[in-house]
Design a protein around this motif. Sequence first.
Motif, short mmCIF file in Angstrom:
data_model
loop_
_atom_site.label_atom_id
_atom_site.label_comp_id
_atom_site.label_asym_id
_atom_site.label_seq_id
_atom_site.Cartn_x
_atom_site.Cartn_y
_atom_site.Cartn_z
N PRO A 42 -10.02 15.42 7.55
CA PRO A 42 -8.78 15.33 7.05
C PRO A 42 -8.32 17.00 6.75
O PRO A 42 -7.05 17.09 6.54
CB PRO A 42 -8.76 14.56 5.73
CG PRO A 42 -10.37 14.35 5.55
CD PRO A 42 -11.01 14.58 6.96
N ARG A 46 -3.81 16.43 10.17
CA ARG A 46 -3.35 15.36 9.35
C ARG A 46 -2.81 14.27 10.11
O ARG A 46 -2.27 13.38 9.55
CB ARG A 46 -2.20 16.02 8.20
CG ARG A 46 -2.70 17.09 7.61
CD ARG A 46 -1.98 17.41 6.19
NE ARG A 46 -2.62 18.02 5.40
CZ ARG A 46 -3.66 18.49 4.60
NH1 ARG A 46 -4.88 17.53 5.10
NH2 ARG A 46 -3.79 19.29 3.86
N ASP A 115 -6.88 7.55 9.05
CA ASP A 115 -7.60 7.96 7.84
C ASP A 115 -9.02 7.11 7.62
O ASP A 115 -9.75 7.29 6.68
CB ASP A 115 -6.76 7.70 6.82
CG ASP A 115 -5.62 8.67 6.62
OD1 ASP A 115 -5.85 9.76 7.13
OD2 ASP A 115 -4.41 8.75 6.21
#
Length: 169
Positions: A42, A46, A115
């Motif tokens: 991260p 992004r 994510d």
Amino acid sequence: MTEPAVTAPLRYALTTFPPVLTQAAPGRPCQGRLEITVTRDPEAVRTNTGCRGITVEVPTGNGPKALTNRPDRIDATYAAPRGRTWHIRKSTSHSDRTVFVCTPENPRHEAVFDDTATFTLILDRIPLTGSPGTVNLRITDETATGFGTYTRRGTDLPLALRRAPDGRS
């Protein structure tokens, strides 16, 4: 667990079992297990990261920087949540390393790391016959972010092998 290695946009974390790998000694075989967990970094990117493959090279053979001289005994499997499937191909055709090629099994031959997505390569039952010291696992991946071009990137993960308790090497 060692410090993570990064090949922006992916991050690799190594966990060993037992936590400290100890070389085998005469009459006392030792085995180890490596878990290499892959996530999107991260801090580097992004957006989602596409991955066409990950290659892990483990130093094997009779050289001073080998983890084992019995690569044929290494079992390879993986863990990937959410029903993702990967193909793991093991090659022992090099005298100084064993290569594990991990490719996503889907029509696009691509895994997407967001994510939450992870992939863990598990190398188990490794006979720890190498000399004490640090060996480097070489990791190469083929990744792209967004709609970018796929690029091959590489990094090393250091792995320590401790001397057998009787002091022999």
